[in-house]
Design a protein around this motif. Structure first.
Motif, PDB file in Angstrom:
ATOM      1  N   GLU A  37       0.769  -1.338   0.096  1.00  0.00           N
ATOM      2  CA  GLU A  37      -0.071  -0.041   0.062  1.00  0.00           C
ATOM      3  C   GLU A  37       0.990   1.271   0.146  1.00  0.00           C
ATOM      4  OE1 GLU A  37      -3.695   2.036   2.464  1.00  0.00           O
ATOM      5  OE2 GLU A  37      -2.354   0.564   3.481  1.00  0.00           O
ATOM      6  N   ARG A  38       1.980   1.347   0.722  1.00  0.00           N
ATOM      7  CA  ARG A  38       2.743   2.575   0.854  1.00  0.00           C
ATOM      8  C   ARG A  38       3.642   2.689  -0.453  1.00  0.00           C
ATOM      9  NH1 ARG A  38       4.313   0.965   5.372  1.00  0.00           N
ATOM     10  NH2 ARG A  38       6.272  -0.336   4.909  1.00  0.00           N
ATOM     11  N   GLY A  45      -5.593 -12.074   2.603  1.00  0.00           N
ATOM     12  CA  GLY A  45      -5.859 -10.596   2.779  1.00  0.00           C
ATOM     13  C   GLY A  45      -5.930  -9.796   1.476  1.00  0.00           C
ATOM     14  N   MET A  46      -6.745  -8.706   1.457  1.00  0.00           N
ATOM     15  CA  MET A  46      -6.917  -7.843   0.427  1.00  0.00           C
ATOM     16  C   MET A  46      -7.324  -6.671   0.767  1.00  0.00           C
ATOM     17  SD  MET A  46      -9.575  -8.544  -3.123  1.00  0.00           S
ATOM     18  CE  MET A  46     -10.746  -7.942  -2.596  1.00  0.00           C
ATOM     19  N   LEU A  47      -6.855  -5.613  -0.090  1.00  0.00           N
ATOM     20  CA  LEU A  47      -6.933  -4.314   0.346  1.00  0.00           C
ATOM     21  C   LEU A  47      -7.375  -3.591  -1.134  1.00  0.00           C
ATOM     22  CD1 LEU A  47      -6.910  -1.741   2.216  1.00  0.00           C
ATOM     23  CD2 LEU A  47      -4.612  -1.633   1.948  1.00  0.00           C
ATOM     24  N   ARG A  48      -8.513  -2.891  -1.383  1.00  0.00           N
ATOM     25  CA  ARG A  48      -8.878  -1.983  -2.244  1.00  0.00           C
ATOM     26  C   ARG A  48      -8.776  -0.813  -2.160  1.00  0.00           C
ATOM     27  NH1 ARG A  48     -14.603  -1.911  -4.642  1.00  0.00           N
ATOM     28  NH2 ARG A  48     -14.344   0.142  -5.528  1.00  0.00           N
ATOM     29  N   ALA A  61     -10.675   0.478  -9.228  1.00  0.00           N
ATOM     30  CA  ALA A  61     -11.770   0.010 -10.249  1.00  0.00           C
ATOM     31  C   ALA A  61     -12.292  -1.100  -9.509  1.00  0.00           C
ATOM     32  CB  ALA A  61     -11.465  -0.292 -11.682  1.00  0.00           C
ATOM     33  N   PRO A  62     -13.596  -1.199  -9.180  1.00  0.00           N
ATOM     34  CA  PRO A  62     -14.369  -2.483  -8.613  1.00  0.00           C
ATOM     35  C   PRO A  62     -13.568  -3.775  -9.224  1.00  0.00           C
ATOM     36  CG  PRO A  62     -15.717  -0.736  -9.030  1.00  0.00           C
ATOM     37  CD  PRO A  62     -14.559  -0.356  -9.731  1.00  0.00           C
ATOM     38  N   VAL A  63     -13.552  -4.024 -10.614  1.00  0.00           N
ATOM     39  CA  VAL A  63     -13.211  -5.078 -11.321  1.00  0.00           C
ATOM     40  C   VAL A  63     -11.772  -5.665 -10.768  1.00  0.00           C
ATOM     41  CG1 VAL A  63     -12.171  -4.195 -13.183  1.00  0.00           C
ATOM     42  CG2 VAL A  63     -13.068  -6.494 -13.407  1.00  0.00           C
ATOM     43  N   SER A  64     -11.132  -4.581 -10.249  1.00  0.00           N
ATOM     44  CA  SER A  64      -9.611  -5.108  -9.722  1.00  0.00           C
ATOM     45  C   SER A  64      -9.736  -6.068  -8.528  1.00  0.00           C
ATOM     46  CB  SER A  64      -8.866  -3.841  -9.468  1.00  0.00           C
ATOM     47  OG  SER A  64      -9.318  -3.089  -8.311  1.00  0.00           O
ATOM     48  N   ALA A  65     -10.822  -5.877  -7.849  1.00  0.00           N
ATOM     49  CA  ALA A  65     -11.039  -6.795  -6.764  1.00  0.00           C
ATOM     50  C   ALA A  65     -11.489  -8.304  -7.106  1.00  0.00           C
ATOM     51  CB  ALA A  65     -12.162  -6.376  -5.640  1.00  0.00           C
ATOM     52  N   ALA A 101      -0.377 -10.019  -5.335  1.00  0.00           N
ATOM     53  CA  ALA A 101      -0.447  -9.363  -6.707  1.00  0.00           C
ATOM     54  C   ALA A 101      -1.022  -8.163  -6.425  1.00  0.00           C
ATOM     55  CB  ALA A 101      -1.527 -10.341  -7.528  1.00  0.00           C
ATOM     56  N   ALA A 102      -0.951  -7.191  -7.286  1.00  0.00           N
ATOM     57  CA  ALA A 102      -1.545  -5.706  -7.600  1.00  0.00           C
ATOM     58  C   ALA A 102      -2.312  -5.701  -8.915  1.00  0.00           C
ATOM     59  CB  ALA A 102      -0.665  -4.872  -7.446  1.00  0.00           C
ATOM     60  N   GLY A 103      -3.376  -4.986  -8.940  1.00  0.00           N
ATOM     61  CA  GLY A 103      -4.172  -4.764 -10.030  1.00  0.00           C
ATOM     62  C   GLY A 103      -4.675  -3.503 -10.348  1.00  0.00           C
ATOM     63  N   GLY A 104      -4.385  -2.734 -11.301  1.00  0.00           N
ATOM     64  CA  GLY A 104      -5.128  -1.441 -11.410  1.00  0.00           C
ATOM     65  C   GLY A 104      -4.189  -0.322 -12.306  1.00  0.00           C
TER      66      GLY A 104
END
Length: 134
Positions: free
Chosen positions: A20-21, A43-46, A51-55, A113-116
């Motif tokens: 996140e940082r 664990g997950m953090l949006r 974008a909602p689809v990234s979740a 993973a990260a997405g967006g």
């Protein structure tokens, strides 16, 4: 019987915080996901604005990295090089760059993973998270 390391709840929190940082430092609105070696979400953090689809996409990328025991860029490259049949691989989705396995003492213990954002930046976010427990 053999033993192997595993991710703890504290590890997951540290990975998410570091990832996140890194994302916030670059002003990237992304989703970050951490899975265990079986691809199960730990664990997950949006982040705000992601974008909602990234979740949906991000945990799938993490699971593909954990189950395949390799970065998802490998799959992305295979498909982009014309091996479209790989899209039908059973049990795998999220075959996009941005998923990175977590390797401890030679064992894959999970993935991040990260997405967006741009795929290479997604992967950089994941690596920043992993660095928190290295």
């Amino acid at each position: 019987m053999k033993t192997k390391p595993f991710l703890t709840a504290d590890d997951v929190k540290a990975i998410l915080a570091a990832a996140e940082r890194h994302a916030l430092e670059n002003q990237w609105a992304v989703t970050i996901a951490v899975v265990d070696d079986g691809g199960h979400l730990l664990g997950m953090l949006r982040l705000d604005g992601a974008a909602p689809v990234s979740a949906q996409i991000t945990p799938a990328k993490a699971a593909a990295a954990a189950l395949g025991r390799r970065e998802t860029k490998v799959y992305d490259d295979l498909i982009n090089d014309g091996r479209f049949s790989f899209l039908s691989a059973p049990g795998l989705s999220g075959l996009l760059e941005g998923g990175v396995p977590i390797i401890v003492d030679g064992h894959v213990v999970g993935a991040v993973a990260a997405g967006g954002v741009k795929s290479s930046d997604d992967a950089a976010i994941a690596r920043a998270g992993i660095a928190a427990i290295a």
